[in-house]
Design an enzyme around this catalytic site. Structure first.
Site, PDB file in Angstrom:
ATOM      1  CD  GLU A 180      -3.006  -0.662   2.403  1.00 40.58           C
ATOM      2  OE1 GLU A 180      -3.286   0.456   2.854  1.00 40.58           O
ATOM      3  OE2 GLU A 180      -3.372  -1.721   2.933  1.00 40.58           O
ATOM      4  CG  ASP A 199      -1.673  -1.846   5.751  1.00 38.53           C
ATOM      5  OD1 ASP A 199      -0.506  -2.096   5.413  1.00 38.53           O
ATOM      6  OD2 ASP A 199      -2.057  -0.709   6.069  1.00 38.53           O
ATOM      7  CG  ASP A 239      -6.444  -3.674   8.068  1.00 41.95           C
ATOM      8  OD1 ASP A 239      -6.424  -3.730   6.818  1.00 41.95           O
ATOM      9  OD2 ASP A 239      -6.203  -2.626   8.697  1.00 41.95           O
ATOM     10  CD  GLU A 248     -10.683   0.164   4.583  1.00 43.58           C
ATOM     11  OE1 GLU A 248     -11.143   0.740   3.581  1.00 43.58           O
ATOM     12  OE2 GLU A 248     -11.392  -0.213   5.528  1.00 43.58           O
ATOM     13  CE1 TYR A 268      -1.385  -2.295   9.395  1.00 40.67           C
ATOM     14  CE2 TYR A 268      -3.187  -3.532  10.403  1.00 40.67           C
ATOM     15  CZ  TYR A 268      -2.735  -2.584   9.496  1.00 40.67           C
ATOM     16  OH  TYR A 268      -3.631  -1.910   8.702  1.00 40.67           O
ATOM     17  NE  ARG A 275      -5.351   1.952  10.689  1.00 39.51           N
ATOM     18  CZ  ARG A 275      -4.346   2.349   9.916  1.00 39.51           C
ATOM     19  NH1 ARG A 275      -3.568   1.438   9.354  1.00 39.51           N
ATOM     20  NH2 ARG A 275      -4.117   3.625   9.710  1.00 39.51           N
ATOM     21  CG  HIS A 323      -3.974  -8.079  13.162  1.00 37.75           C
ATOM     22  ND1 HIS A 323      -3.638  -8.735  12.023  1.00 37.75           N
ATOM     23  CD2 HIS A 323      -4.886  -7.142  12.818  1.00 37.75           C
ATOM     24  CE1 HIS A 323      -4.314  -8.211  11.021  1.00 37.75           C
ATOM     25  NE2 HIS A 323      -5.079  -7.254  11.471  1.00 37.75           N
TER      26      HIS A 323
END
Length: 695
Positions: free
Chosen positions: A9, A82, A84, A86, A300, A302, A346
């Site tokens: 990203e 990433d 997650d 998103e 990470y 989030r 995570h």
């Protein structure tokens, strides 16, 4: 010639990952999302089973062309966005936009940007997880529906440029509800009584707190109650009735989740949620470490999991044993008992290498990066360490039929506190440990100290407290807290002053409309249930279209009703008797970001404006002139004298015409009661009926 293409990203990761993977890999960045719903329309075909219409985001054409060209040449394309919801959706959009061949496309994720993690992810390449993609699509479509259907209602009924949001509107309501609690809060009087004693053989006096009698704790509510107790204690003899010695322990903290990191960084470092996330992103994506090149130094950012990988746990334990000694090691890994959510895939937020101490990186980091990394490092190290142990003593002193108590504690073993202390630890208890005390110790009474207090209203929300409230109520997820708070401040619905969040006039208007016309959208339980449904979509337990099919008809109905019935909310320009000195017209009341102001209706020919002083029909208690409604620079409402700066009277609460029957001072309105402004008087009475009619 590169055989493999890796798409990430962020451009910040490109160089680091390329270095880890070597010359056979080309690494390129998508710069976030490449496709989205169009800005100019709803972008959801409500007549065709809510099919979303995705388009290429403006300005992303060149990036996609370059990625397409590289993808054609590559034998395999790894989508490394990433880890997650998103990120999963971005990978899916990339695979569609680039028309990638399914046979040569793989999805990889890594929780930290280190050589080991990146190389391991290639070996564990998988298909795109469509459940996670669907969870993101559902969130995006629900948010779009709320924003695009309700915002035009606000434009028509209040003013252009306002917006509603699925999560932001609930956050606004939570702040509004707290403001109402504070404004309606009526302080209650209570008293405390301390007794000072001299102890045989001790230089320091002993201060004990009034407890009650043999049967129960007694709360003292008034001066009369206090005087009665003091009269009964007048000639009392005091003796030590009980001494209890013991131990207590303080548990080590869990490692950081997104929410707890935001809260702690706000409390300890005074960072906004947005700043914390921006700095954490930099630490995750990689910083230039002298002698090692660019390295990602935290995992990470989030996550709402407190889980730690076995490797990281082993490395931490090895480090702690060598640096502090075996006795500092925690016996077993701590678990967070709270309910598991979608992102437990995570780990918690931790350093990628515990031996990379904050001090060793100080020269490679900016001041704020260093402070945040130090917080993360210390919290993680502490989470693997033994609890702190205290020696405690608790003493009961009897005087007549009443009891006083005193307790103290002394740190016996610091455990995790060797690396990490929180604000609460700093306010440690009385360290004076009365080792020599027992039931036979002689006491000499010195004096009493009685003190009047009043209960305090709940505190205004800070960013940290709001994040905690959103998490506890199940509103939003780690990735949404910072943007939600940033949005309501940017829209001027909420003002931030000295860390506290206050509703502005604009925020009140929008919140009231949302509560009246769209009660389910701003209902905390409804929004929390929606979050759970999104989690179920991500786990493959619920079909994503089902969620939208159930949500849209009610929203559509509420919008249609609001369009018909909300006419009375529209803020018209109210004509005043103030004459514009430049052109002679009657000036009108306008609404700006900081509340009301006076403007000439001849705009744009005449651009004259003035502050608007709204009189509330109450004389100033100091000078007798009119009290007016004012706004602080940030938009917080208060009441001041029109004769300012000559008269400095101000009050956060609305003053009343009524005088206090007890002390003659002025009264303040709190809900349906009037309360004396002098807290030492504390007189409370019902608000007279005519006062309500004047509102």
């Amino acid at each position: 010639m590169a055989k493999y293409l890796v798409i990430v990203e962020s451009p910040a990761k490109v160089k680091t990952i390329k270095k880890f993977l070597g010359s056979n890999y080309e690494v390129m960045a998508s710069n976030g999302h490449v496709r989205d719903l169009p800005k100019s329309q709803l972008g959801i075909d409500v007549d065709n089973d809510f099919e979303p219409k995705y388009i290429t985001i403006r300005g992303k054409g060149d990036i996609l062309a370059a990625l397409r060209k590289a993808a054609k040449k590559a034998d395999k394309v790894y989508l490394a966005t990433d880890p997650d919801r998103e990120g999963e959706a971005i990978s899916w959009h990339l695979s569609n936009a680039l028309k990638l061949d399914e046979k040569k496309m793989r999805r990889i994720t890594f929780n930290e940007i280190t050589k080991t993690a990146v190389k391991a992810s290639i070996k564990e390449a998988r298909d795109i997880n469509m459940d996670l993609v669907d969870a993101q699509q559902t969130r995006r479509i629900l948010d779009r529906m709320v924003g695009y259907k309700i915002s035009p209602v606000l434009w028509a009924k209040v003013k252009r440029g306002l917006s509603a949001g699925r999560v932001q509107s609930v956050a606004l309501r939570i702040i509004g509800d707290r403001e109402d609690e504070i404004n309606n809060f009526i302080p209650e009087e209570y008293w405390t009584l301390d007794a000072e004693f001299s102890v045989e053989g001790e230089k320091k006096p002993l201060i004990a707190k009034f407890y009650g009698n043999k049967n129960k704790k007694i709360n003292i509510h008034s001066k009369e109650e206090m005087d009665k107790i003091l009269s009964e204690l007048k000639d009392a003899e005091y003796r030590i009735a009980e001494v209890k010695k013991g131990e207590r322990s303080k548990k080590a903290p869990l490692p950081f989740t997104t929410s707890t990191l935001q809260q702690e960084a706000s409390k300890v470092l005074n960072f906004s949620t947005q700043k914390t996330m921006r700095l954490a992103q930099q630490l995750y994506e990689g910083v230039d470490v002298k002698g090692s090149g660019t390295i990602g130094i935290i995992t990470y950012l989030r996550t709402d999991s407190t889980r730690i990988s076995e490797e990281a746990d082993y490395a931490a334990r090895t480090y702690i044993a060598s640096e502090f000694g075996e006795e500092y090691l925690a016996t077993a890994e701590k678990k967070d008992d709270s309910k598991k959510k979608i992102q437990d895939a995570h780990e918690a937020i931790r350093p990628t290498d515990i031996t990379r101490t904050p001090l060793s990186l100080k020269d490679s980091l900016s001041r704020d990066q260093y402070r945040l990394y130090q917080l993360i490092w210390k919290r993680f190290a502490a989470s693997r360490m033994q609890q702190a142990k205290y020696e405690t003593i608790s003493v009961k002193i009897q005087g007549g039929e009443y009891y006083f108590t005193v307790s103290a504690s002394k740190l016996k073993f610091d455990g995790f506190m060797a690396v990490y202390t929180q604000e609460d630890d700093a306010k440690s208890e009385n360290q004076f440990l009365m080792k020599s005390l027992d039931e036979n110790t002689k006491l000499a009474f010195n004096s009493f100290q009685e003190q009047q207090h009043f209960t305090q209203p709940p505190a205004h929300y800070t960013e940290a407290a709001l994040v905690k409230a959103l998490e506890e109520k199940g509103i939003g997820r780690p990735s949404t807290y910072a943007p939600t708070i940033t949005t309501i401040i940017a829209r001027r619905y909420v003002a931030k002053e000295n860390k506290n969040l206050y509703m502005t006039e604009l925020g009140e208007v929008v919140n009231n409309i949302m509560k009246e016309a769209f009660p389910s959208i701003v209902d905390v339980n409804f929004t929390a249930t929606m979050e759970e449904l999104l989690d179920y979509v991500g786990e493959g337990k619920v079909q994503w279209k089902t969620v939208i099919r159930n949500f849209y008809p009610d929203l559509d109905e509420a919008v249609k009703t609001a369009e018909k019935e909300l006419e009375q909310v529209k803020i018209e320009d109210e004509v005043t008797d103030v004459i514009c000195e430049q052109c002679g017209r009657n000036m009108v009341i306008k609404y700006g970001p900081h509340g009301k102001f006076l403007a000439c209706p001849g705009f744009p020919e005449c651009k004259n404006t003035k502050p608007y002083l709204e009189k509330i029909g109450v004389p100033c208690p100091v000078c007798g002139k009119d009290i007016v409604v004012k706004r602080s620079k940030k938009g917080r409402l208060y009441y001041g004298c029109e004769n300012n700066p000559e008269c400095e009277f101000m009050s956060w609460q609305r003053p009343s015409k009524e005088k206090c029957p007890s002390c003659g001072g002025y009264m303040l309105e709190k809900g349906n009661k009037l309360v004396c402004a002098d807290e030492h008087c504390g007189y409370v009475m019902a608000k007279p009926k005519e006062n309500d009619d004047n509102q």
